[in-house]
Design a protein around this motif. Structure first.
Motif, PDB file in Angstrom:
ATOM      1  N   SER A 293       7.019 -19.118 106.147  1.00  0.00           N
ATOM      2  CA  SER A 293       6.839 -20.561 105.981  1.00  0.00           C
ATOM      3  C   SER A 293       5.379 -20.897 105.721  1.00  0.00           C
ATOM      4  N   PRO A 294       5.078 -21.760 104.791  1.00  0.00           N
ATOM      5  CA  PRO A 294       5.918 -22.373 103.767  1.00  0.00           C
ATOM      6  C   PRO A 294       5.711 -21.742 102.400  1.00  0.00           C
ATOM      7  N   SER A 295       5.687 -20.417 102.320  1.00  0.00           N
ATOM      8  CA  SER A 295       5.300 -19.817 101.044  1.00  0.00           C
ATOM      9  C   SER A 295       6.280 -18.839 100.411  1.00  0.00           C
ATOM     10  N   LEU A 296       7.231 -18.267 101.169  1.00  0.00           N
ATOM     11  CA  LEU A 296       8.084 -17.228 100.584  1.00  0.00           C
ATOM     12  C   LEU A 296       9.495 -17.253 101.158  1.00  0.00           C
ATOM     13  N   ILE A 297      10.469 -17.174 100.267  1.00  0.00           N
ATOM     14  CA  ILE A 297      11.870 -16.985 100.628  1.00  0.00           C
ATOM     15  C   ILE A 297      12.352 -15.803  99.789  1.00  0.00           C
ATOM     16  N   ALA A 298      12.876 -14.762 100.459  1.00  0.00           N
ATOM     17  CA  ALA A 298      13.399 -13.591  99.749  1.00  0.00           C
ATOM     18  C   ALA A 298      14.836 -13.363 100.190  1.00  0.00           C
ATOM     19  N   GLN A 299      15.729 -13.215  99.207  1.00  0.00           N
ATOM     20  CA  GLN A 299      17.153 -13.059  99.484  1.00  0.00           C
ATOM     21  C   GLN A 299      17.749 -11.978  98.592  1.00  0.00           C
ATOM     22  N   ILE A 300      18.913 -11.458  99.014  1.00  0.00           N
ATOM     23  CA  ILE A 300      19.675 -10.500  98.218  1.00  0.00           C
ATOM     24  C   ILE A 300      21.097 -11.011  98.096  1.00  0.00           C
ATOM     25  N   CYS A 301      21.662 -10.872  96.903  1.00  0.00           N
ATOM     26  CA  CYS A 301      23.035 -11.306  96.672  1.00  0.00           C
ATOM     27  C   CYS A 301      23.989 -10.255  97.243  1.00  0.00           C
ATOM     28  N   THR A 302      24.875 -10.682  98.140  1.00  0.00           N
ATOM     29  CA  THR A 302      25.835  -9.767  98.759  1.00  0.00           C
ATOM     30  C   THR A 302      27.258 -10.007  98.278  1.00  0.00           C
ATOM     31  N   GLU A 303      27.461 -11.098  97.556  1.00  0.00           N
ATOM     32  CA  GLU A 303      28.788 -11.388  96.993  1.00  0.00           C
ATOM     33  C   GLU A 303      28.607 -12.298  95.791  1.00  0.00           C
ATOM     34  N   GLY A 304      29.310 -11.969  94.719  1.00  0.00           N
ATOM     35  CA  GLY A 304      29.245 -12.792  93.525  1.00  0.00           C
ATOM     36  C   GLY A 304      29.941 -12.110  92.366  1.00  0.00           C
ATOM     37  N   PRO A 305      30.125 -12.825  91.274  1.00  0.00           N
ATOM     38  CA  PRO A 305      30.835 -12.278  90.128  1.00  0.00           C
ATOM     39  C   PRO A 305      29.985 -11.294  89.327  1.00  0.00           C
TER      40      PRO A 305
END
Length: 133
Positions: free
Chosen positions: A64-76
């Protein structure tokens, strides 16, 4: 492999952008479709931009308030395993630079142009929402 890159400048401070990106209720106000879950390390964010389209993003890192990191675990298609990063940087004129990177795209993935357009629209909706509220 390609990484989709987008950036936009928003007339507010990084803390305001951070809140719009990490608070589920606020995100639901500007994001397309439905938004569920939580944005916290180890938790999942569920996005349904359309009735027949579902993505689940697990948050890997928050600074906070500078970085958001995510990984896709479900999707088409080939969505699973793609990594998403938002980087927020204050600018000297009081605006915030919001950079988005969506990585691990194969050069010939037929969804690449569609996703590229989608992320540009997401950042624009974020900007309009924040600057009008």
């Amino acid at each position: 492999m390609k990484t989709l890159l987008h950036a936009i400048k928003i007339k507010t401070d990084p803390e305001r952008v951070w809140h719009a990106l990490t608070d589920i209720a606020e995100m639901a106000a500007w994001h397309e479709g439905t938004v569920q879950g939580a944005i916290a390390v180890g938790k999942s964010l569920i996005l349904n931009p359309k009735d027949d389209l579902r993505f689940v993003w697990e948050t890997e890192q928050l600074v906070s308030p500078s970085l958001i990191a995510q990984i896709c675990t479900e999707g088409p298609g080939h969505s699973v395993g793609k990594r998403l990063r938002f980087i927020l940087s204050p600018l000297s004129d009081g605006r915030t630079l919001v950079e988005l990177a969506d990585g691990q795209w194969e050069d010939n993935d037929p969804h690449l142009p569609l996703c590229n357009t989608y992320w540009g629209a997401v950042l624009y909706r974020l900007k309009v929402y924040i600057e009008q509220h």
